[in-house]
Motif scaffolding. Structure first.
Motif, PDB file in Angstrom:
ATOM      1  N   ASP A  50       0.813  -1.214   0.000  1.00 39.38           N
ATOM      2  CA  ASP A  50       0.000   0.000   0.000  1.00 39.38           C
ATOM      3  C   ASP A  50       0.848   1.266   0.000  1.00 39.38           C
ATOM      4  O   ASP A  50       1.630   1.499   0.912  1.00 39.38           O
ATOM      5  N   GLY A  51       0.689   2.077  -1.037  1.00 34.98           N
ATOM      6  CA  GLY A  51       1.362   3.361  -1.128  1.00 34.98           C
ATOM      7  C   GLY A  51       2.846   3.287  -1.408  1.00 34.98           C
ATOM      8  O   GLY A  51       3.515   4.309  -1.500  1.00 34.98           O
ATOM      9  N   VAL A  52       3.402   2.077  -1.554  1.00 36.56           N
ATOM     10  CA  VAL A  52       4.844   1.941  -1.759  1.00 36.56           C
ATOM     11  C   VAL A  52       5.163   1.373  -3.135  1.00 36.56           C
ATOM     12  O   VAL A  52       5.970   1.927  -3.872  1.00 36.56           O
ATOM     13  N   GLY A  53       4.526   0.267  -3.493  1.00 40.22           N
ATOM     14  CA  GLY A  53       4.824  -0.354  -4.765  1.00 40.22           C
ATOM     15  C   GLY A  53       4.067  -1.651  -4.951  1.00 40.22           C
ATOM     16  O   GLY A  53       3.229  -2.034  -4.136  1.00 40.22           O
ATOM     17  N   VAL A  54       4.390  -2.343  -6.051  1.00 43.29           N
ATOM     18  CA  VAL A  54       3.804  -3.641  -6.356  1.00 43.29           C
ATOM     19  C   VAL A  54       4.904  -4.583  -6.805  1.00 43.29           C
ATOM     20  O   VAL A  54       5.946  -4.153  -7.311  1.00 43.29           O
ATOM     21  N   ILE A  55       4.680  -5.873  -6.598  1.00 40.63           N
ATOM     22  CA  ILE A  55       5.594  -6.894  -7.100  1.00 40.63           C
ATOM     23  C   ILE A  55       4.885  -7.572  -8.261  1.00 40.63           C
ATOM     24  O   ILE A  55       3.751  -8.043  -8.117  1.00 40.63           O
ATOM     25  N   VAL A  56       5.562  -7.599  -9.406  1.00 43.70           N
ATOM     26  CA  VAL A  56       4.953  -8.097 -10.635  1.00 43.70           C
ATOM     27  C   VAL A  56       5.782  -9.243 -11.188  1.00 43.70           C
ATOM     28  O   VAL A  56       7.015  -9.173 -11.227  1.00 43.70           O
ATOM     29  N   ASP A  57       5.104 -10.313 -11.616  1.00 45.94           N
ATOM     30  CA  ASP A  57       5.750 -11.455 -12.262  1.00 45.94           C
ATOM     31  C   ASP A  57       5.665 -11.244 -13.775  1.00 45.94           C
ATOM     32  O   ASP A  57       4.581 -11.206 -14.341  1.00 45.94           O
ATOM     33  N   PHE A  58       6.827 -11.087 -14.409  1.00 41.11           N
ATOM     34  CA  PHE A  58       6.874 -10.881 -15.853  1.00 41.11           C
ATOM     35  C   PHE A  58       7.250 -12.159 -16.600  1.00 41.11           C
ATOM     36  O   PHE A  58       7.734 -12.114 -17.719  1.00 41.11           O
ATOM     37  N   GLY A  59       7.039 -13.315 -15.975  1.00 42.18           N
ATOM     38  CA  GLY A  59       7.347 -14.590 -16.619  1.00 42.18           C
ATOM     39  C   GLY A  59       8.762 -15.033 -16.315  1.00 42.18           C
ATOM     40  O   GLY A  59       8.993 -15.954 -15.556  1.00 42.18           O
ATOM     41  N   SER A  60       9.754 -14.360 -16.879  1.00 42.59           N
ATOM     42  CA  SER A  60      11.148 -14.737 -16.674  1.00 42.59           C
ATOM     43  C   SER A  60      11.742 -14.115 -15.422  1.00 42.59           C
ATOM     44  O   SER A  60      12.792 -14.558 -14.951  1.00 42.59           O
ATOM     45  N   GLN A  61      11.088 -13.113 -14.866  1.00 39.87           N
ATOM     46  CA  GLN A  61      11.619 -12.436 -13.681  1.00 39.87           C
ATOM     47  C   GLN A  61      10.495 -11.770 -12.912  1.00 39.87           C
ATOM     48  O   GLN A  61       9.427 -11.506 -13.441  1.00 39.87           O
ATOM     49  N   GLN A  62      10.773 -11.498 -11.629  1.00 42.06           N
ATOM     50  CA  GLN A  62       9.845 -10.752 -10.797  1.00 42.06           C
ATOM     51  C   GLN A  62      10.496  -9.421 -10.466  1.00 42.06           C
ATOM     52  O   GLN A  62      11.680  -9.369 -10.152  1.00 42.06           O
ATOM     53  N   GLU A  63       9.733  -8.348 -10.574  1.00 42.46           N
ATOM     54  CA  GLU A  63      10.252  -7.006 -10.322  1.00 42.46           C
ATOM     55  C   GLU A  63       9.361  -6.285  -9.334  1.00 42.46           C
ATOM     56  O   GLU A  63       8.145  -6.451  -9.346  1.00 42.46           O
ATOM     57  N   ARG A  64       9.981  -5.469  -8.492  1.00 40.90           N
ATOM     58  CA  ARG A  64       9.248  -4.591  -7.573  1.00 40.90           C
ATOM     59  C   ARG A  64       9.205  -3.217  -8.216  1.00 40.90           C
ATOM     60  O   ARG A  64      10.242  -2.598  -8.439  1.00 40.90           O
ATOM     61  N   ILE A  65       8.020  -2.740  -8.533  1.00 34.41           N
ATOM     62  CA  ILE A  65       7.819  -1.445  -9.161  1.00 34.41           C
ATOM     63  C   ILE A  65       7.292  -0.492  -8.088  1.00 34.41           C
ATOM     64  O   ILE A  65       6.274  -0.761  -7.458  1.00 34.41           O
ATOM     65  N   THR A  66       8.002   0.615  -7.868  1.00 36.59           N
ATOM     66  CA  THR A  66       7.599   1.569  -6.838  1.00 36.59           C
ATOM     67  C   THR A  66       6.748   2.685  -7.428  1.00 36.59           C
ATOM     68  O   THR A  66       6.765   2.935  -8.627  1.00 36.59           O
ATOM     69  N   THR A  67       6.000   3.371  -6.557  1.00 42.28           N
ATOM     70  CA  THR A  67       5.180   4.486  -7.001  1.00 42.28           C
ATOM     71  C   THR A  67       6.067   5.677  -7.289  1.00 42.28           C
ATOM     72  O   THR A  67       7.120   5.797  -6.672  1.00 42.28           O
ATOM     73  N   PRO A  68       5.731   6.547  -8.182  1.00 34.52           N
ATOM     74  CA  PRO A  68       4.574   6.524  -9.072  1.00 34.52           C
ATOM     75  C   PRO A  68       4.795   5.546 -10.217  1.00 34.52           C
ATOM     76  O   PRO A  68       5.921   5.354 -10.665  1.00 34.52           O
ATOM     77  N   TYR A  69       3.732   4.941 -10.663  1.00 36.16           N
ATOM     78  CA  TYR A  69       3.807   3.904 -11.696  1.00 36.16           C
ATOM     79  C   TYR A  69       3.744   4.536 -13.081  1.00 36.16           C
ATOM     80  O   TYR A  69       2.776   4.373 -13.800  1.00 36.16           O
ATOM     81  N   LYS A  70       4.783   5.233 -13.476  1.00 37.46           N
ATOM     82  CA  LYS A  70       4.757   5.956 -14.758  1.00 37.46           C
ATOM     83  C   LYS A  70       4.768   5.010 -15.948  1.00 37.46           C
ATOM     84  O   LYS A  70       4.172   5.292 -16.974  1.00 37.46           O
ATOM     85  N   LYS A  71       5.463   3.867 -15.831  1.00 42.10           N
ATOM     86  CA  LYS A  71       5.593   2.960 -16.968  1.00 42.10           C
ATOM     87  C   LYS A  71       4.745   1.716 -16.834  1.00 42.10           C
ATOM     88  O   LYS A  71       4.802   0.837 -17.676  1.00 42.10           O
ATOM     89  N   LEU A  72       3.966   1.613 -15.760  1.00 45.80           N
ATOM     90  CA  LEU A  72       3.142   0.434 -15.516  1.00 45.80           C
ATOM     91  C   LEU A  72       1.684   0.780 -15.739  1.00 45.80           C
ATOM     92  O   LEU A  72       1.169   1.753 -15.194  1.00 45.80           O
ATOM     93  N   HIS A  73       1.003  -0.028 -16.561  1.00 44.08           N
ATOM     94  CA  HIS A  73      -0.391   0.249 -16.916  1.00 44.08           C
ATOM     95  C   HIS A  73      -1.216  -1.029 -16.780  1.00 44.08           C
ATOM     96  O   HIS A  73      -0.774  -2.108 -17.172  1.00 44.08           O
ATOM     97  N   LYS A  74      -2.440  -0.873 -16.251  1.00 45.36           N
ATOM     98  CA  LYS A  74      -3.359  -1.993 -16.105  1.00 45.36           C
ATOM     99  C   LYS A  74      -4.016  -2.287 -17.440  1.00 45.36           C
ATOM    100  O   LYS A  74      -4.372  -1.392 -18.187  1.00 45.36           O
ATOM    101  N   LEU A  75      -4.180  -3.573 -17.732  1.00 43.49           N
ATOM    102  CA  LEU A  75      -4.846  -3.968 -18.986  1.00 43.49           C
ATOM    103  C   LEU A  75      -6.317  -4.195 -18.768  1.00 43.49           C
ATOM    104  O   LEU A  75      -6.789  -4.448 -17.732  1.00 43.49           O
TER     105      LEU A  75
END
Length: 75
Positions: A50-75
């Motif tokens: 909450d308010g910090v970031g998200v952990i995303v599984d991109f298949g080959s790797q997992q990344e922690r994306i912090t706010t603001p999510y400028k390059k991350l978009h919901k489909l």
């Protein structure tokens, strides 16, 4: 001359210039949301901090994306 600081200036009500537009709201993600990232591609949200970031599984790797999510978009 002093360099410009990173702090935003307050808008005076008597100013003839328009006030700066308000910051857009931060996009909210939940677990199992499908997302796309400009660098990593398609992925699925595994965890939300909450308010910090998200952990995303991109298949080959997992990344922690912090706010603001400028390059991350919901489909």
């Amino acid at each position: 001359m002093k360099p410009a600081s990173g702090a935003s200036r307050r808008h005076l009500p008597t100013s003839p210039f328009k006030p700066p537009p308000p910051a857009p709201p931060v996009e909210q993600f939940s677990v199992n949301d499908q997302v796309t990232h400009d660098r990593y591609g398609l992925g699925v949200v595994l965890a939300v901090e909450d308010g910090v970031g998200v952990i995303v599984d991109f298949g080959s790797q997992q990344e922690r994306i912090t706010t603001p999510y400028k390059k991350l978009h919901k489909l």
